[in-house]
Design an enzyme around this catalytic site. Structure first.
Site, short mmCIF file in Angstrom:
data_model
loop_
_atom_site.label_atom_id
_atom_site.label_comp_id
_atom_site.label_asym_id
_atom_site.label_seq_id
_atom_site.Cartn_x
_atom_site.Cartn_y
_atom_site.Cartn_z
CG HIS B 67 -2.24 21.25 30.77
ND1 HIS B 67 -2.95 20.12 30.50
CD2 HIS B 67 -1.01 20.82 31.15
CE1 HIS B 67 -2.21 19.04 30.73
NE2 HIS B 67 -1.02 19.45 31.10
CG HIS B 69 3.78 20.43 33.30
ND1 HIS B 69 3.30 19.45 34.13
CD2 HIS B 69 3.12 20.29 32.12
CE1 HIS B 69 2.40 18.71 33.47
NE2 HIS B 69 2.27 19.21 32.25
CG LEU B 70 4.31 27.00 36.71
CD1 LEU B 70 3.67 27.97 37.70
CD2 LEU B 70 4.86 27.76 35.51
NE ARG B 71 8.88 20.53 33.87
CZ ARG B 71 8.11 19.58 33.36
NH1 ARG B 71 7.31 18.87 34.14
NH2 ARG B 71 8.13 19.31 32.07
CG ASP B 158 -1.07 16.57 32.95
OD1 ASP B 158 -1.69 16.00 32.05
OD2 ASP B 158 -0.07 17.27 32.76
CG HIS B 185 -2.09 12.29 31.01
ND1 HIS B 185 -1.09 13.10 30.53
CD2 HIS B 185 -1.79 11.04 30.55
CE1 HIS B 185 -0.23 12.37 29.82
NE2 HIS B 185 -0.63 11.11 29.83
CG HIS B 241 -2.63 16.73 27.12
ND1 HIS B 241 -3.21 15.49 27.20
CD2 HIS B 241 -1.82 16.84 28.20
CE1 HIS B 241 -2.75 14.87 28.27
NE2 HIS B 241 -1.91 15.67 28.89
CG ASP B 314 1.10 19.57 28.21
OD1 ASP B 314 1.53 19.68 29.38
OD2 ASP B 314 1.04 18.47 27.63
#
Lengths: 341, 436
Positions: B67, B69-71, B158, B185, B241, B314
């Site tokens: 989990h 977030h690489l954006r 998510d 989520h 999460h 996360d």
């Protein structure tokens, strides 16, 4: 199917909560908790001394010092009294309000604070619609920041002027305050507690002097968690019962601007929580009636009560100037003399 | 370099049931040999063999964060696939599953493929998680077969829940058919509107609007009912999460009932509480929020007794200027890739006595199994040569300014960590080394 939480079997060490780095500047007044009882006594004494001082001498105290009033919300009492207080001590004041500044163009609070500092501002008085904004501003500028009301959180100078009003009526002649000064006094705070920064500051301040705070209001405006805010706080939902126990009654406005979709039956509210002359006479004929303003006549209080003999509402306003003179003086004195409590 | 020998270390491979001194040879991106210490024949093959001296170190399967977030695409100022995976490598991770709430949302095979192209500069393996619904709007279910063949390993919206019962049911059905798990989520956004921290005494004290724990648990309970009603053993619900005791209890009960319901917990939810918000620290603001001490204790309990299937960070980078704002205006999320192992070893292992193999399993073998990653999460001969080599006894202090991530939004700056990553090896290549 409603699963219940499994009870925790182990007692385990967990990471501690780090100590707060605030306030960065000892002249700041972010919360009523920033003042020790000694500091509080000094402040109240200075308020009286400054109020009684010759204005022509008083305005040398902070002559030409620079104080900014940074206001993101409308205000009559707080803004005017802070401004009169700062000017009364001789300081130069400048008003920056969100509706006629670069804030409208999207400048952040941090950048606005840094800009004011670069302009030579020595203290910032901040009114903001977001809870916690004064902490952000203080961390960003390290200037003395005076919290003139942040969102639903705190309004420390209001609680201080409320305290001054209460002391004048119930403890006339008191010099220094201590943990027992208001022992035996019950203060009812009535109405929209949830959205009220005045309530929170008073809930944190008055019990430190021994007062008992009784919160009164409907569930929607007074959640049970409120009683856990600190020691000396209890909830009494029955207004008449609360009145019967209280020497001071602090009425609050319903904050329509913060209700956020909450539906409230106003007629029902008035029937249960409006302070009328009849109610006052029946349950608290000797009590002092306070209101931080603005008053909505005919909603939380009737005009008769607001203007009646038990009301100290305009006295509160007057006390605001004295208290704020002492707070502004403290802010700038700390800066020069290296920290006075 | 086609071959890498790791000698003198202690191999801990929970999936293979191994915890003993071994030397390992990696060749052509795979684990070629595992032998007793000193038994590797280093001069009998063609080409050079580089040797890593792992004396006193743990050698384990590369960590897998299911989990993050690489954006990218779209928010490269917060993080890029290159910087995010560099942070992953520094934290001992060799694979990360990237959530689809990018700009645009990863709801199409071409985006899923774009994220995996070599031009992105990933230093560890990126497994995209595709959006469950078009634009993650919670209305129209995407084509999961196409997304899976483009490389998606699961589906999720998510950042947002799949709120509608009918859409969630359809998502579970379609994902089961495609052989993908649905990562929810769990947040009933109708109950959290305007909230910026956990609903409770701390939120009241700070004058902040709260997000009730029921907003999480009621969605988890609803989702479990939907899974139960499907009567399809392929249906797999994974709760992202997890932050509340009630949600964990629901997962626990669902498992007892034989349902394929799994969950992950983030380090901040098993370490911190709403009190860590302090005075409006936006580095303690995330969604779901830090909860009560009782909720936090329930996370620890569930980790220790095996209800939690994975630790996932996360990792949610945000630019400094985005976090230096009023608390209620700050975006949700904190970074986590470089602190997960150090925190898990410091607290789960050292303080709370979870065996090392179980800590590592929660960070590698179990997430690999949840996502169906073949030949990862283990170092059995023939598996992919993803390895983390760390000093289990080294204590160190995390300095956010030294982070490989583009962002610095972490509540763990200055915290003491246990276990220092010395090398991270991704598919046979050294992608991070620190001999400090």
């Amino acid at each position: 199917m409603s699963p219940t939480a499994t009870p925790v079997r182990r007692q385990l060490a967990t990471p501690p909560v780090p100590a707060s780095p605030f306030p960065y500047n000892s002249g700041s007044l972010l919360s009523v908790l920033d003042l020790s009882l000694d500091g509080l006594s000094q402040l109240l004494a200075r308020a009286t001394a400054l109020e009684n001082q010759d204005p022509l001498l008083r305005d040398r105290i902070l002559a030409k010092r620079r104080v900014a009033l940074l206001f993101y919300e409308s205000s009559t009492r707080t803004r005017t009294s802070f401004e009169l207080a700062a000017k009364g001590l001789g300081a130069d004041t400048t008003l920056v309000s969100s509706l006629s500044s670069s804030i409208e163009k999207g400048e952040s609070l941090k950048d606005t604070g840094l800009t004011l500092r670069a302009l030579g501002t020595e203290a910032i008085i901040l009114r903001h619609n977001s809870s916690g904004a004064p902490w952000l501003l203080e961390e960003s500028t390290h200037l003395p920041v005076l919290n003139a009301g942040d969102g639903m959180h705190e309004h420390p100078t209001q609680a201080l002027l409320d305290l001054r009003t209460i002391l004048a009526h119930l403890r006339a002649g008191t010099g220094e305050v201590n943990a027992g000064t208001l022992a035996g006094v019950t203060v009812a705070i009535v109405g929209d507690i949830l959205h009220s920064r005045v309530a929170r500051s008073n809930m944190l301040l008055l019990p430190r002097l021994g007062a008992r705070v009784l919160l009164c209001g409907p569930k929607e405006l007074l959640p049970e968690q409120a009683a856990q805010m600190g020691p000396g706080i209890a909830i009494e939902r029955d207004f008449d019962a609360a009145l019967g126990q209280s020497q001071v009654i602090m009425m609050l406005r319903i904050q329509a601007e913060r209700l956020a979709g909450l539906q409230l039956d106003l007629e029902d509210y008035k029937a249960n929580y409006q302070l009328t002359g009849q109610r006052l006479a029946a349950h608290a004929p000797q009590a002092l009636v306070l209101h931080p303003g603005p008053i909505i006549r005919g909603m939380e209080v009737t005009a008769g009560v607001a203007d009646g003999p038990q009301s100290a509402i305009l006295e509160q306003v007057r006390n605001g100037v004295a208290i704020r003179m002492a707070v502004v003086e403290r802010a700038l004195a700390a800066d020069r003399q290296g920290g006075r409590a | 370099m086609t071959a890498l020998a790791i000698c003198g270390g202690r191999l801990v491979d929970p999936a293979a049931g191994v915890d003993t001194a071994k030397d390992i040879l990696l060749r052509d991106g795979r684990v070629a040999e595992i032998v007793s210490p000193g038994k590797l024949k280093l001069n009998n093959g063609a080409g050079d063999i580089e040797t890593l001296d792992a004396a006193g170190l743990i050698v384990a399967p590369g960590l897998i964060d299911m989990h993050v977030h690489l954006r990218e695409p779209g928010q490269g100022y917060k993080e890029t696939i290159a910087t995010g995976t560099a942070a992953a490598a520094a934290g001992g991770f060799t694979a990360v599953a990237a959530m689809p709430n990018t700009t645009p949302v990863n709801d199409a095979p071409e985006i899923t493929r774009w994220m995996q192209e070599p031009e992105r500069g990933a230093v560890v393996r990126v497994f995209p998680i595709a959006a469950a619904t078009r634009g993650s709007k919670g209305e129209a279910v995407n084509d999961y077969a196409a997304l899976k063949s483009a490389g998606a390993v699961a589906v999720s919206d998510d950042g947002k829940p799949i709120l509608k019962d009918s859409v969630m049911r359809e998502t579970l059905v379609a994902a089961a058919r495609a052989g993908l798990s649905v990562i929810q989520h769990a947040e009933d956004t109708r109950m959290t509107q305007g909230g910026s921290m956990n609903l409770g005494p701390a939120a009241f004290r700070l004058g902040l609007r709260g997000m009730p724990p029921e907003a999480e648990s009621q969605i988890v309970e609803r989702d479990i009912r939907l899974v139960a009603d499907l009567h399809d053993p392929r249906a797999h619900l994974h709760v992202a999460h997890t932050s509340t005791a009630t949600a964990l209890a629901a997962v626990r009960q669902a498992r007892r009932n034989g349902l394929r319901v799994t969950c992950e917990v983030a380090p901040h939810h098993f370490l911190l509480t709403e009190e860590h918000v302090g005075f409006y620290n936006t580095h303690a603001k995330m969604c779901p929020p830090l909860r009560s001490a009782a909720d936090r204790d329930a996370m620890i309990e569930a980790l220790l007794d095996g209800v939690v299937d994975a630790i996932a960070t996360d990792h949610a980078p945000h630019a400094t200027h985005e976090k230096e704002v009023e608390f209620e205006n700050a975006p949700n999320g904190i970074t986590g890739l470089e602190t997960a192992l150090g925190l898990a070893l410091r607290w789960l292992h050292k303080e709370w006595k979870m065996p090392l193999g179980r800590v590592l399993s929660l960070l590698s073998a179990q997430p690999a199994a949840l996502l169906g990653l073949k030949a990862r999460g283990t170092l059995a001969v023939g598996s992919i040569a993803d390895v983390v080599i760390f000093d289990p006894d080294a204590e160190w202090t995390f300095d956010a300014r030294q982070s490989k991530s583009k962002s610095r939004n972490t509540p763990f700056d200055g915290w003491t960590m246990q276990g220092k990553v010395r090398w991270t090896v991704s598919e046979g290549r050294i992608v991070y080394s620190d001999r400090g």
